[in-house]
Scaffold this motif. Structure first.
Motif, PDB file in Angstrom:
ATOM      1  N   SER A   2     -37.491  15.801  -4.920  1.00 23.37           N
ATOM      2  CA  SER A   2     -36.699  15.258  -3.823  1.00 23.37           C
ATOM      3  C   SER A   2     -35.566  16.215  -3.457  1.00 23.37           C
ATOM      4  N   GLU A   3     -35.328  16.314  -2.157  1.00 26.69           N
ATOM      5  CA  GLU A   3     -34.249  17.184  -1.692  1.00 26.69           C
ATOM      6  C   GLU A   3     -32.917  16.439  -1.734  1.00 26.69           C
ATOM      7  N   THR A   5     -28.926  15.298  -0.711  1.00 30.75           N
ATOM      8  CA  THR A   5     -28.266  14.809   0.489  1.00 30.75           C
ATOM      9  C   THR A   5     -27.661  15.994   1.237  1.00 30.75           C
ATOM     10  N   SER A   6     -27.875  16.008   2.529  1.00 28.65           N
ATOM     11  CA  SER A   6     -27.398  17.102   3.372  1.00 28.65           C
ATOM     12  C   SER A   6     -25.887  17.027   3.570  1.00 28.65           C
ATOM     13  N   TRP A  20     -35.653  12.775   8.947  1.00 30.56           N
ATOM     14  CA  TRP A  20     -35.292  13.739   7.905  1.00 30.56           C
ATOM     15  C   TRP A  20     -36.517  14.014   7.044  1.00 30.56           C
ATOM     16  N   SER A  21     -36.531  15.156   6.382  1.00 24.45           N
ATOM     17  CA  SER A  21     -37.690  15.574   5.592  1.00 24.45           C
ATOM     18  C   SER A  21     -38.030  14.610   4.452  1.00 24.45           C
ATOM     19  N   GLU A  22     -37.092  13.780   4.035  1.00 25.32           N
ATOM     20  CA  GLU A  22     -37.337  12.808   2.967  1.00 25.32           C
ATOM     21  C   GLU A  22     -37.718  11.426   3.509  1.00 25.32           C
ATOM     22  N   GLU A  23     -38.137  11.372   4.771  1.00 26.39           N
ATOM     23  CA  GLU A  23     -38.514  10.097   5.390  1.00 26.39           C
ATOM     24  C   GLU A  23     -39.980  10.143   5.847  1.00 26.39           C
ATOM     25  N   LYS A  45     -34.259   7.138   4.843  1.00 28.08           N
ATOM     26  CA  LYS A  45     -33.368   7.948   4.013  1.00 28.08           C
ATOM     27  C   LYS A  45     -32.626   8.954   4.885  1.00 28.08           C
ATOM     28  N   ARG A  48     -31.077  12.671   3.927  1.00 26.70           N
ATOM     29  CA  ARG A  48     -31.723  13.223   2.734  1.00 26.70           C
ATOM     30  C   ARG A  48     -32.701  14.322   3.155  1.00 26.70           C
ATOM     31  N   GLY A  49     -32.555  15.469   2.545  1.00 26.57           N
ATOM     32  CA  GLY A  49     -33.419  16.597   2.879  1.00 26.57           C
ATOM     33  C   GLY A  49     -32.844  17.375   4.050  1.00 26.57           C
ATOM     34  N   ARG A  50     -33.721  17.747   4.977  1.00 25.42           N
ATOM     35  CA  ARG A  50     -33.272  18.503   6.144  1.00 25.42           C
ATOM     36  C   ARG A  50     -33.650  17.736   7.414  1.00 25.42           C
TER      37      ARG A  50
END
Length: 185
Positions: A2-3, A5-6, A20-23, A45, A48-50
């Motif tokens: 998992s990435e 939090t941005s 976001w990439s975590e969705e 999310k 989260r991620g990018r």
């Protein structure tokens, strides 16, 4: 893996409606954003991620259109402070020719002037101006005129076919996004 939090802030640096990439997409199920109809579901999310700037989050997009939430900050827009950056003039007749007739009121004249905003709900004026200044895509548009959003509108569900996992099962129509059309005058 998992990435994290941005550091980018949702609703300030990145539009609230952005995926976001975590969705990831989660499949199909009843969704409150379309009164319990079947719709494509997506993990929630934000931050989260990018950010995936060119992809609207499915649930947040539908919620923004149904509840007139600003796609940039995610807060409600008030009548008189709803602005479209990407809306373009059309008529009910043109939308009927494109297959959207069943979603329009039957008594709406073909010549009725409309503002087709596609999948983008209106923004607060301040959010629209900030978006135009920061976003390369919006900044590159030929027409940068902010258009006042009308006080009446029609929401058009955009349907796709979901293919069930069961062998020989028939595809099922599900809502992906909602299209927003302002009614002029």
């Amino acid at each position: 893996m998992s990435e994290a939090t941005s550091r980018l802030k949702v609703g300030l640096d990145v539009p609230w409606v952005t995926s976001w990439s975590e969705e990831p997409q989660l499949g199909v199920g009843p969704c409150p954003s379309v009164d319990g109809e079947l719709a494509i579901a997506q993990a929630e999310k934000p931050g989260r991620g990018r950010p995936l700037y060119s992809r609207n989050h499915l649930f947040r997009q539908r919620k923004s259109v149904r509840e007139m939430l600003c796609p940039m900050c995610g807060q409600p827009t008030a009548e008189g402070d709803r602005w479209s950056q990407t809306g373009h003039p059309t008529t009910a007749g043109e939308l009927r020719l494109r297959g959207f007739g069943p979603a329009l009121p039957a008594d709406m004249a073909d010549g009725q002037a409309l503002l087709n905003c596609g999948a983008i709900a209106p923004l607060h004026r301040a959010c629209a101006e900030a978006s135009l200044a920061r976003c390369p895509h919006l900044g590159g548009m030929e027409d940068k005129t902010l258009k006042a959003f009308p006080t009446a509108w029609v929401v058009i569900p955009l349907w796709v076919e979901a293919k069930p996992e069961a062998p020989h099962a028939r595809p099922v129509p599900v809502v992906s996004f909602l299209q927003l059309v302002g009614v002029e005058g």
